[in-house]
Each structure stands twice: as structure tokens, then as C-alpha cells.
Design a protein around this motif. Structure first.
Motif, PDB file in Angstrom:
ATOM      1  N   GLN A   1      12.134  17.752 -12.526  1.00 11.23           N
ATOM      2  CA  GLN A   1      11.744  17.190 -13.810  1.00 11.23           C
ATOM      3  C   GLN A   1      12.798  17.625 -14.827  1.00 11.23           C
ATOM      4  O   GLN A   1      13.152  18.801 -14.898  1.00 11.23           O
ATOM      5  CB  GLN A   1      10.344  17.706 -14.211  1.00 11.23           C
ATOM      6  N   TYR A   2      13.324  16.655 -15.586  1.00  9.70           N
ATOM      7  CA  TYR A   2      14.273  16.953 -16.660  1.00  9.70           C
ATOM      8  C   TYR A   2      13.443  17.268 -17.898  1.00  9.70           C
ATOM      9  O   TYR A   2      12.748  16.395 -18.427  1.00  9.70           O
ATOM     10  CB  TYR A   2      15.181  15.734 -16.864  1.00  9.70           C
ATOM     11  N   LEU A   3      13.466  18.532 -18.339  1.00 11.15           N
ATOM     12  CA  LEU A   3      12.490  18.979 -19.340  1.00 11.15           C
ATOM     13  C   LEU A   3      12.952  18.827 -20.780  1.00 11.15           C
ATOM     14  O   LEU A   3      12.205  18.337 -21.629  1.00 11.15           O
ATOM     15  CB  LEU A   3      12.144  20.450 -19.103  1.00 11.15           C
ATOM     16  N   ALA A   4      14.150  19.300 -21.081  1.00 12.65           N
ATOM     17  CA  ALA A   4      14.604  19.298 -22.481  1.00 12.65           C
ATOM     18  C   ALA A   4      16.094  19.581 -22.543  1.00 12.65           C
ATOM     19  O   ALA A   4      16.622  20.355 -21.740  1.00 12.65           O
ATOM     20  CB  ALA A   4      13.858  20.358 -23.291  1.00 12.65           C
ATOM     21  N   ARG A   5      16.733  18.967 -23.511  1.00 10.86           N
ATOM     22  CA  ARG A   5      18.159  19.227 -23.741  1.00 10.86           C
ATOM     23  C   ARG A   5      18.277  20.174 -24.922  1.00 10.86           C
ATOM     24  O   ARG A   5      17.835  19.860 -26.026  1.00 10.86           O
ATOM     25  CB  ARG A   5      18.867  17.910 -24.033  1.00 10.86           C
ATOM     26  N   MET A   6      18.869  21.315 -24.702  1.00 10.46           N
ATOM     27  CA  MET A   6      18.900  22.318 -25.782  1.00 10.46           C
ATOM     28  C   MET A   6      20.264  22.453 -26.448  1.00 10.46           C
ATOM     29  O   MET A   6      20.433  23.291 -27.337  1.00 10.46           O
ATOM     30  CB  MET A   6      18.384  23.674 -25.305  1.00 10.46           C
ATOM     31  N   VAL A   7      21.241  21.644 -26.030  1.00  5.75           N
ATOM     32  CA  VAL A   7      22.548  21.649 -26.682  1.00  5.75           C
ATOM     33  C   VAL A   7      22.951  20.212 -26.983  1.00  5.75           C
ATOM     34  O   VAL A   7      22.833  19.332 -26.123  1.00  5.75           O
ATOM     35  CB  VAL A   7      23.615  22.334 -25.795  1.00  5.75           C
ATOM     36  N   GLU A   8      23.392  19.993 -28.200  1.00  4.69           N
ATOM     37  CA  GLU A   8      23.898  18.687 -28.627  1.00  4.69           C
ATOM     38  C   GLU A   8      25.035  18.926 -29.612  1.00  4.69           C
ATOM     39  O   GLU A   8      25.160  20.013 -30.175  1.00  4.69           O
ATOM     40  CB  GLU A   8      22.809  17.890 -29.363  1.00  4.69           C
ATOM     41  N   ASN A   9      25.816  17.892 -29.829  1.00  6.67           N
ATOM     42  CA  ASN A   9      26.914  17.991 -30.804  1.00  6.67           C
ATOM     43  C   ASN A   9      27.905  19.104 -30.475  1.00  6.67           C
ATOM     44  O   ASN A   9      28.373  19.823 -31.362  1.00  6.67           O
ATOM     45  CB  ASN A   9      26.357  18.188 -32.225  1.00  6.67           C
ATOM     46  N   GLN A  10      28.209  19.219 -29.198  1.00 10.84           N
ATOM     47  CA  GLN A  10      29.226  20.182 -28.741  1.00 10.84           C
ATOM     48  C   GLN A  10      30.238  19.430 -27.875  1.00 10.84           C
ATOM     49  O   GLN A  10      30.129  19.427 -26.641  1.00 10.84           O
ATOM     50  CB  GLN A  10      28.580  21.306 -27.914  1.00 10.84           C
ATOM     51  N   PRO A  11      31.218  18.784 -28.509  1.00  8.48           N
ATOM     52  CA  PRO A  11      32.220  18.075 -27.716  1.00  8.48           C
ATOM     53  C   PRO A  11      33.046  19.045 -26.874  1.00  8.48           C
ATOM     54  O   PRO A  11      33.200  20.211 -27.222  1.00  8.48           O
ATOM     55  CB  PRO A  11      33.091  17.387 -28.771  1.00  8.48           C
ATOM     56  N   PHE A  12      33.559  18.545 -25.783  1.00 12.33           N
ATOM     57  CA  PHE A  12      34.466  19.321 -24.923  1.00 12.33           C
ATOM     58  C   PHE A  12      35.893  19.211 -25.457  1.00 12.33           C
ATOM     59  O   PHE A  12      36.260  18.212 -26.083  1.00 12.33           O
ATOM     60  CB  PHE A  12      34.440  18.776 -23.496  1.00 12.33           C
ATOM     61  N   HIS A  13      36.682  20.236 -25.142  1.00  6.24           N
ATOM     62  CA  HIS A  13      38.104  20.233 -25.506  1.00  6.24           C
ATOM     63  C   HIS A  13      38.945  20.706 -24.338  1.00  6.24           C
ATOM     64  O   HIS A  13      38.433  21.341 -23.406  1.00  6.24           O
ATOM     65  CB  HIS A  13      38.357  21.159 -26.701  1.00  6.24           C
ATOM     66  N   ILE A  14      40.234  20.432 -24.433  1.00  2.58           N
ATOM     67  CA  ILE A  14      41.214  21.031 -23.528  1.00  2.58           C
ATOM     68  C   ILE A  14      41.790  22.250 -24.258  1.00  2.58           C
ATOM     69  O   ILE A  14      42.242  22.125 -25.403  1.00  2.58           O
ATOM     70  CB  ILE A  14      42.372  20.046 -23.231  1.00  2.58           C
ATOM     71  N   TYR A  15      41.747  23.396 -23.604  1.00  2.00           N
ATOM     72  CA  TYR A  15      42.386  24.607 -24.131  1.00  2.00           C
ATOM     73  C   TYR A  15      43.579  24.920 -23.230  1.00  2.00           C
ATOM     74  O   TYR A  15      43.450  24.893 -21.998  1.00  2.00           O
ATOM     75  CB  TYR A  15      41.408  25.785 -24.112  1.00  2.00           C
ATOM     76  N   VAL A  16      44.741  25.186 -23.825  1.00  4.20           N
ATOM     77  CA  VAL A  16      45.951  25.428 -23.027  1.00  4.20           C
ATOM     78  C   VAL A  16      46.796  26.576 -23.588  1.00  4.20           C
ATOM     79  O   VAL A  16      46.676  26.927 -24.763  1.00  4.20           O
ATOM     80  CB  VAL A  16      46.863  24.169 -22.957  1.00  4.20           C
TER      81      VAL A  16
END
Ligand code: 173
Length: 323
Positions: free
Chosen positions: A135-150
Motif C-alpha cells: 500500500q502506498y501510504l503517503a509522500r512526505m517529500v515534495e519540491n526537492q528537485p534533483f541535481h548533478i553535483y561534480v
């Protein structure tokens, strides 16, 4: 059987049932995290668990077992699927070994509140139930885009010659940018950077300080892409075993957890500022290249999704699209 004896037997069964029911009024759910215990996600989850336990006496309790030392990051999905644990905090990229669709949730471009309204949440649950026994219960993270770190400067959206740590989140996109990719759990990123096994890594805008990666990070590539999905999932039989009262109690708290997701917008800005202070330089492209970069990220990921699970990708795509 004589009528009176039958009545007595039935009464006994009924009494046992009531006794069993009474004993089952409080359930304890075992929870693990695929993310580190000292990281921001678990740090935000634990107060929620405390609240659930304080208010759930006699109804529902959550026993937090621990992070990846309890169950390794990439094994958490199977642990939920098979009922080794009842509940987990994870992201879909960590359980593509259960179903490839798990990683599609990074592609949502509407809030989880909207996903609940427009049918996306129900569509996700149909797949999670059928293919993941979850069961997919809840999403607790939003508005966190991914980035490339180098650690080596890049002047255009091209990772040729660079070895980049990934999870399934970034694989198709970074390969399309010509990177050499190496999959690791978050717990191995620091050592991989330290030993020069990788020149960089994918991660959301927030959280790189939690495992001290800032010590080994020179640049962040902007803009970000996708949206980090970190959610609570539950073993489906365990979920179905909950009484209506237990389920209502849990649901109320899951919605309260999601209602706190406004936190992440400010956290993203704070973390970007903290990175700058730590000497991490932002690499920025011009407006046209930035748009092309993000468009390519989504195009590559949706093409991959449609290849891996055409029917589900087709169902999800309009529900995940920006309004
Ligand atoms: O480990 C990762 O880079 C990853 O896939 C992820 C997903 C969601 C949140 C943070 C990291």
C-alpha cells in the motif's frame, strides 16, 4: 449436535472472537528506513512517529527499527513486499527490483494533495497493490528537485568522461548526457568520492550535509530536474489486516504528515544558500539550455518508463502532468 450444545459452542466461539478482537485493538507496526537515520527525511519522520504513538495508545503503535543498518537500502522494498517489515520510508528508485514502476514517481509535476484529488494516488496504489504487494501510504517529500553535483567543472549539459554515482532515478538521463554511471546506495557516496571512484553524484537540492558530502563537492549543476519522492509504504496484507478504527487513525496521521510538506520549499532555498557558504559553486546554463536540459530529463525518463511498463506509463503520464 443437540441444539443447546450448539448454542453453547457458538457462544464460546463468539466469546473467543470478541477476546481476539479486543487483543487486536492495538497493533504495532515495524518501520524501517532506506535512508540514513541522521538524514533529514528520518529526522522529520521521527517526531511524527512519536505523535502517532502518543495518540495511538490502544489503537496503533509504530516501532522504528532503524535505517540501512537494519535492512540495506536496496532490500527495503522486498522486505515490505514479503512482510519482513510492515512499513518503510523509501523512494521508488530503491525498489525497482520489486517493480520498475516504483521509479516513475519522480516524474510527478503536481502536489501529492493534487495526486489524491485527480486519481493519481489511486492509480499508483493499484499498481503498488498488484505488483508490489504494498500500500502506498503517503509522500512526505515534495519540491526537492534533483541535481548533478561534480568535482570537475562542466560548461555545458554534457558529462562525457565523468564517472557519476547514480540510482535508477538518474540512470537514463545521465547516460544520455554521456556519463559513466555507477549505482550505489547513499551510504557509499562519501567513500566513493573520497577514493575518486566517482567524480560526482546525483542527489536532491537538500541533504548533502547530512553525510558530509560537502567536504568532497565542488560544483552543483543547475537547474534541478524531477521531484524527489520519499514516501511511506506498507505491506499490503498488514494494511488489510488493520481494523477500520486503526486504518482511520493511520490515515488521519498520514494526511497530517503530507500537510507538513510546505517545509520543503524553504528547506530547498536554505540548503542552496548553505551550499554556497560551504564554497560549492553553482554551474548555470543560459535560459534556453536550462529549459532544454529539464525537457530532456523528462523526455528521457518518460521514454524509458514507456519502454519498461507501457501500460502503466500511459496511465500515469496525464495524471502526473502539470495542471
Ligand atoms: O539515492 C538517491 O540519489 C536517490 O535516488 C534519492 C531519491 C529520493 C531522495 C533522495 C535520494
Amino acid at each position: 449436535m443437540e441444539r443447546r450444545m450448539f448454542a453453547r459452542a457458538a457462544a464460546a466461539v463468539l466469546a473467543a472472537g470478541i477476546a481476539g478482537g479486543a487483543a487486536a485493538q492495538e497493533v504495532t507496526l515495524r518501520l524501517v528506513s532506506a535512508f540514513a537515520e541522521n538524514g533529514i527525511y528520518v529526522q522529520r519522520l521521527l517526531p511524527w512517529v512519536q505523535k502517532v504513538n502518543a495518540e495511538g495508545k490502544g489503537v496503533l503503535q509504530i516501532n522504528f527499527i532503524g535505517g540501512p543498518r537494519a535492512i540495506p537500502t536496496f532490500e527495503v522494498g522486498n522486505a515490505v513486499k514479503t512482510g519482513v517489515v510492515d512499513m518503510a520510508l523509501s523512494t521508488g528508485a530503491f525498489y525497482t527490483n520489486v517493480m520498475p514502476e516504483a521509479d516513475f514517481l519522480k516524474l510527478t509535476q503536481v502536489t501529492v494533495a493534487e495526486q489524491r484529488r485527480n486519481g493519481a494516488f489511486a492509480a499508483i496504489n493499484q499498481v503498488w497493490n498488484d505488483k508490489g504487494n504494498m500500500q502506498y501510504l503517503a509522500r512526505m517529500v515534495e519540491n526537492q528537485p534533483f541535481h548533478i553535483y561534480v568535482n570537475k567543472p562542466v560548461s555545458k549539459p554534457d558529462l562525457t568522461g565523468l564517472k557519476i554515482r547514480i540510482t535508477p532515478v538518474y540512470r537514463d538521463f545521465f547516460q544520455a548526457l554521456n556519463a559513466n554511471v555507477i549505482t550505489t546506495a547513499p551510504g557509499e557516496v562519501y567513500t566513493a568520492l573520497e577514493r575518486g571512484v566517482v567524480d560526482g553524484y546525483g542527489w536532491p537540492i537538500g541533504g548533502i550535509f547530512d553525510l558530509n558530502w560537502q567536504e568532497k563537492t565542488k560544483y552543483r549543476v543547475d537547474p534541478g530536474f524531477y521531484d524527489a519522492e520519499v514516501s511511506l509504504v506498507m505491506n499490503l496484507p498488514a494494511y488489510r489486516k488493520l481494523t477500520p478504527a486503526q486504518r482511520d487513525f493511520l490515515q488521519k496521521h498520514l494526511l497530517a504528515l503530507e500537510a507538513e510538506n510546505t517545509f520543503w520549499t524553504k528547506y530547498a532555498a536554505d540548503e542552496a544558500a548553505r551550499q554556497e557558504k560551504a564554497g560549492i559553486q553553482a554551474i548555470r546554463f543560459d535560459a534556453a539550455s536550462s529549459k532544454a536540459f529539464v525537457d530532456q530529463a523528462y523526455a528521457v525518463a518518460w521514454a524509458s518508463a514507456e519502454k519498461q511498463s507501457p501500460e502503466v506509463a500511459k496511465r500515469f503520464r496525464p495524471l502526473f502532468a502539470p495542471k
